[in-house]
Design a protein around this motif. Structure first.
Motif, short mmCIF file in Angstrom:
data_model
loop_
_atom_site.label_atom_id
_atom_site.label_comp_id
_atom_site.label_asym_id
_atom_site.label_seq_id
_atom_site.Cartn_x
_atom_site.Cartn_y
_atom_site.Cartn_z
N LEU A 147 37.10 7.22 -10.44
CA LEU A 147 36.15 6.27 -11.04
C LEU A 147 34.75 6.44 -10.46
O LEU A 147 33.75 6.34 -11.17
CB LEU A 147 36.62 4.83 -10.82
N MET A 148 34.70 6.70 -9.16
CA MET A 148 33.39 6.86 -8.52
C MET A 148 32.66 8.10 -9.02
O MET A 148 31.45 8.12 -9.11
CB MET A 148 33.57 7.00 -7.00
N ASP A 153 30.61 7.40 -12.01
CA ASP A 153 30.12 6.02 -11.98
C ASP A 153 28.71 5.94 -12.59
O ASP A 153 27.83 6.70 -12.22
CB ASP A 153 30.07 5.53 -10.53
N MET A 183 26.28 3.87 -12.17
CA MET A 183 25.21 3.59 -11.20
C MET A 183 24.80 4.87 -10.46
O MET A 183 23.62 5.17 -10.32
CB MET A 183 25.72 2.54 -10.22
N VAL A 237 23.86 5.41 -2.01
CA VAL A 237 25.01 4.53 -2.28
C VAL A 237 25.89 4.41 -1.04
O VAL A 237 26.31 3.31 -0.67
CB VAL A 237 25.83 5.07 -3.47
N MET A 289 24.34 2.17 1.45
CA MET A 289 24.47 0.77 1.05
C MET A 289 25.87 0.24 1.39
O MET A 289 26.02 -0.83 1.98
CB MET A 289 24.20 0.66 -0.45
N LEU A 290 26.89 1.04 1.05
CA LEU A 290 28.28 0.62 1.34
C LEU A 290 28.48 0.50 2.84
O LEU A 290 29.11 -0.43 3.33
CB LEU A 290 29.28 1.63 0.76
N LEU A 311 27.26 -2.64 4.21
CA LEU A 311 28.06 -3.82 3.88
C LEU A 311 29.18 -4.03 4.92
O LEU A 311 29.72 -5.11 5.05
CB LEU A 311 28.69 -3.67 2.49
N TYR A 324 35.59 -2.99 4.90
CA TYR A 324 36.28 -2.15 3.91
C TYR A 324 35.29 -1.25 3.15
O TYR A 324 35.55 -0.08 2.90
CB TYR A 324 37.04 -3.05 2.94
N MET A 325 34.14 -1.85 2.76
CA MET A 325 33.14 -1.10 1.99
C MET A 325 32.63 0.10 2.77
O MET A 325 32.43 1.17 2.22
CB MET A 325 31.95 -1.99 1.66
N ARG A 353 34.70 3.02 2.39
CA ARG A 353 34.62 3.67 1.07
C ARG A 353 33.43 4.61 0.97
O ARG A 353 33.33 5.42 0.08
CB ARG A 353 34.56 2.63 -0.06
N VAL A 412 32.59 8.19 -1.41
CA VAL A 412 31.41 8.55 -2.21
C VAL A 412 30.91 9.93 -1.79
O VAL A 412 30.57 10.77 -2.63
CB VAL A 412 30.30 7.49 -2.04
N ASP A 463 40.58 -5.38 6.22
CA ASP A 463 39.37 -5.85 6.88
C ASP A 463 39.59 -7.19 7.58
O ASP A 463 38.69 -7.70 8.22
CB ASP A 463 38.17 -5.89 5.93
#
Lengths: 92, 591
Positions: free
Chosen positions: B108-109, B112, B114, B140, B143-144, B147, B150-151, B154, B158, B327
């Motif tokens: 999915l990424m 994506d 975005m 991206v 940014m993750l 956060l 868990y983010m 990820r 990416v 998390d």
């Protein structure tokens, strides 16, 4: 413009598998859908078909989000998406 | 290795017919050997597939090629992103469990909106598509990362997707484990824990890496999957895809274009490994001296497998499986359910539960600080109780609740104990939780040196040889260049084992000293450990039968003699060689 609110039901919040299921459902719709945290301006809403946008939204279990869409079938489409968000997808 | 030269002429004649289409450049490699460190036994022949190198970063500020419009470049990027998505989706269908979920999410990424929109914007401003996706994904990922939790984890996904898209744009193979319909020998620099998710044991028949050591993830993965493996084989990266090689995972050797001798060896291994797959459920020496053989498990499914393989109990239950990829701390109820699944697999048998061992190579967002400059020497294992008190007590209470009403004999031990005071504190926590048999792991040399004092407070100790080796030798487990230092055959490590056993004698109650590190899975080393006075051995279930077969070939005095040989050897290599020479059964079985 149609608008719906939904309370995130998944225990892990709106990421990982639940986010994937939601994004896949949005991707199958013929219309554009945005998502934002409740209380945030519509201008800051994000593309609901983007898993990365959804993840950066950081919606946790119990948070309320706002879905928006325009065009034919927007109401029905949003209703179906609300149903997904309000199911604990992580439990399935 | 000896005897391989002799077969070279036969090799050439054989390979001419089989590999007539091979490029002449490879021909110079016929009969070439590579030497590394054997970390998982087995003799096998198969074609090589190289794990592609990590994707090179496009030059900073790389512009659109002359004559390419930004529309064409954007279209190329969209096509590449779509292709990567399709590829990952296809692969997710054939994957299972956790691997499948990882692949679905990264698919999915890849496409994506975005990510793609951000990259297209950069292309419109004149960037090359490779550089555009590189920078867009970096933003991206950052940014993750910011956060947290868990983010932040990820963010790696990416960056993985970015590498795949750039590879697709360049028309080079995607990074990661190559995909093939037919079985192959995977040749890589090293494998990361994340690679296990995509490693299909039905396709990968052996592992060879140019880097990594005996305790590297490659070695652990190989032993868990029962794949022959050689690590630290310098130069294997130069092999070409499709080259047939012979891998001896016990000797640590690789031969290019094997001949009749190796074909016979591989055949013999097939037969002996089938015979080795049987363990009667009682570990004992030739003279009847009992050495219970237990299994290391990481969850109920593992436990069922271990029980089926004849394990006499669980010597190490890694409780991290309950905590990793989360998390927040799992609830007591969730933990109780998870532990009970393991206890139920071993009615009437011992199950040693290790409390949470987070930190270093197993970070947990809610417990450990990823920014420590030296995580192996940081807040890890039992020490997380200093900084996050409460987690350990809740876990002990969950273990006690899970133990209630099961027939398993539940023992508990803490990882990364350095002092007798820590052992005493842990024992008091266990007693408060109603757990009757507390113990600690001996992984820090200080614990080996003070084993007698430690055992005044607890009922048993278990040697974690992986970390004990890394700390005794001051050599990071993951570093290829230090592989030779990082082996439990090091006489210094064996001395620490001996001192731990002595400590138990000195304490006076003959409290058991077990081993639950990778060392116990090495049949030759298992003999040495028993000779040093180790009471029980715990290992990956796949190693049980091989270890049992070799133990059954020696008496206790013989094992003690071999232990003395290893202890007084001048080097780890000498120790291993001297002991192996005295255990002819190893060669007979191809171990």
């Amino acid at each position: 413009m149609s608008e719906r609110t939904a309370v995130i039901a998944s225990r892990v919040g709106l990421h990982a598998r639940p986010a994937g299921i939601f994004v896949a459902a949005v991707g199958e719709l013929p219309i554009e859908v945005t998502i934002a945290m409740a209380g945030e301006p519509a201008d800051d809403a994000m593309d609901a078909s983007s898993i990365l946008s959804i993840m950066s939204l950081g919606a946790s279990n119990g948070d309320t989000v706002v879905l928006r869409a325009e065009g034919d079938g927007a109401d029905e489409a949003l209703d179906s998406l609300v149903k997904i968000l309000e199911t604990d997808l992580d439990a399935e | 290795m000896l005897g391989m030269k002799k077969s070279r002429t036969i090799v050439q004649t054989l390979s001419n017919s089989a590999d007539a289409s091979r490029a002449p450049a490879d021909a110079t490699e016929i009969g070439r050997t590579f030497a590394g460190i054997g970390v998982s036994p087995g003799r096998i022949i198969g074609p090589v597939l190289l794990m592609p190198a990590a994707v090179r970063e496009p030059a900073v500020g790389e512009r659109l090629a002359e004559g390419t419009s930004s529309e064409e470049a954007s279209a190329a990027l969209r096509t590449a992103a779509k292709a990567v998505q399709t590829d990952l989706t296809d692969r997710s269908i054939s994957a299972s469990g956790a691997g499948r979920e990882v692949l679905e999410a990264t698919a999915l990424m890849a496409n994506d909106p975005m990510l793609v929109k951000a990259a297209v914007k950069l292309i419109t401003n004149g960037a090359s598509p490779e550089r555009a996706i590189w920078d867009a994904a970096a933003s991206v990922a950052e940014m993750l990362h910011n956060l947290g939790g868990y983010m932040a984890e990820r963010a790696t996904d990416v960056l993985d997707v970015r590498g795949r898209i750039v590879a697709e744009l360049r028309g080079v193979p995607a990074p990661g484990i190559p995909y093939s319909d037919t079985p192959f020998i995977l040749v890589a620099e090293d494998l990361a824990p994340a690679d296990t998710a995509t490693l299909d044991p039905a396709k990968v028949i052996a592992l060879v890496t140019s880097s990594g050591g005996p305790q590297s993830h490659t070695a652990i993965i190989a032993r868990a999957l029962g794949l022959p493996a050689v690590v630290a084989a310098v130069g294997v990266g130069a092999l070409a895809d499709g080259t047939r090689i012979f891998v001896d995972g016990a000797a640590g050797t690789i031969l290019v274009d094997p001949g009749a001798d190796e074909v016979a060896l591989a055949k013999a291994w097939e037969t002996s490994s089938a015979a080795l797959a049987v363990f009667d459920g009682t570990g004992r020496l030739k003279d009847g001296h009992l050495v219970p053989l237990l299994s290391n498990v990481g969850g109920a499914r593992d436990a069922d497998k271990a029980a089926a393989a004849g394990a006499e109990g669980v010597g190490l239950l890694r409780t991290e499986f309950c905590f990793l990829e989360r998390d927040t701390e799992p609830s007591i109820a969730e933990q109780v359910e998870a532990y009970r699944g393991v206890f139920d697999a071993f009615p009437g048998k011992k199950v040693v539960v290790r409390t949470l061992d987070a930190g270093a190579d197993k970070p947990l967002p809610f417990l450990t600080d990823a920014s420590e400059p030296n995580p192996a020497l940081g807040v890890r294992g039992y020490r997380t109780d200093f900084t996050s008190p409460g987690v350990l007590e809740r876990q002990l209470s969950a273990i006690a609740q899970a133990a209630e009403g099961t027939e398993a004999h539940v023992w508990v031990m803490a990882p990364m104990i350095s002092t007798a005071e820590e052992a005493e504190h842990f024992a008091s926590l266990c007693s408060a939780a109603g757990l009757a048999t507390p113990g600690v792991m001996v992984e820090v040399p200080s614990a080996a040196l003070t084993a007698a004092s430690i055992l005044e407070h607890v009922d048993f100790v278990s040697l974690g040889t992986n970390d004990l080796t890394q700390y005794a030798m001051a050599a990071d487990r993951q570093l290829g260049p230090l592989a030779a230092l990082n082996t439990p055959w090091q006489p210094a490590v064996l001395q620490l084992v001996r001192l731990t056993v002595n400590g138990s004698h000195d304490e006076g109650h003959d409290k058991p000293v077990g081993v639950c590190g990778e060392a116990a899975a090495d049949p030759a080393l298992a003999v040495v450990l028993v000779g040093l006075g180790v009471a029980t051995l715990s290992m990956t279930a796949r190693a049980l039968s091989a270890v049992a077969a070799v133990l059954a070939s020696v008496t206790l005095p013989e094992a003690q003699q071999l232990a003395k040989l290893a202890l007084t050897a001048h080097s780890a290599t000498d120790a291993r060689r001297l002991v192996r020479e005295k255990l002819p059964i190893l060669n007979t079985l191809g171990l």
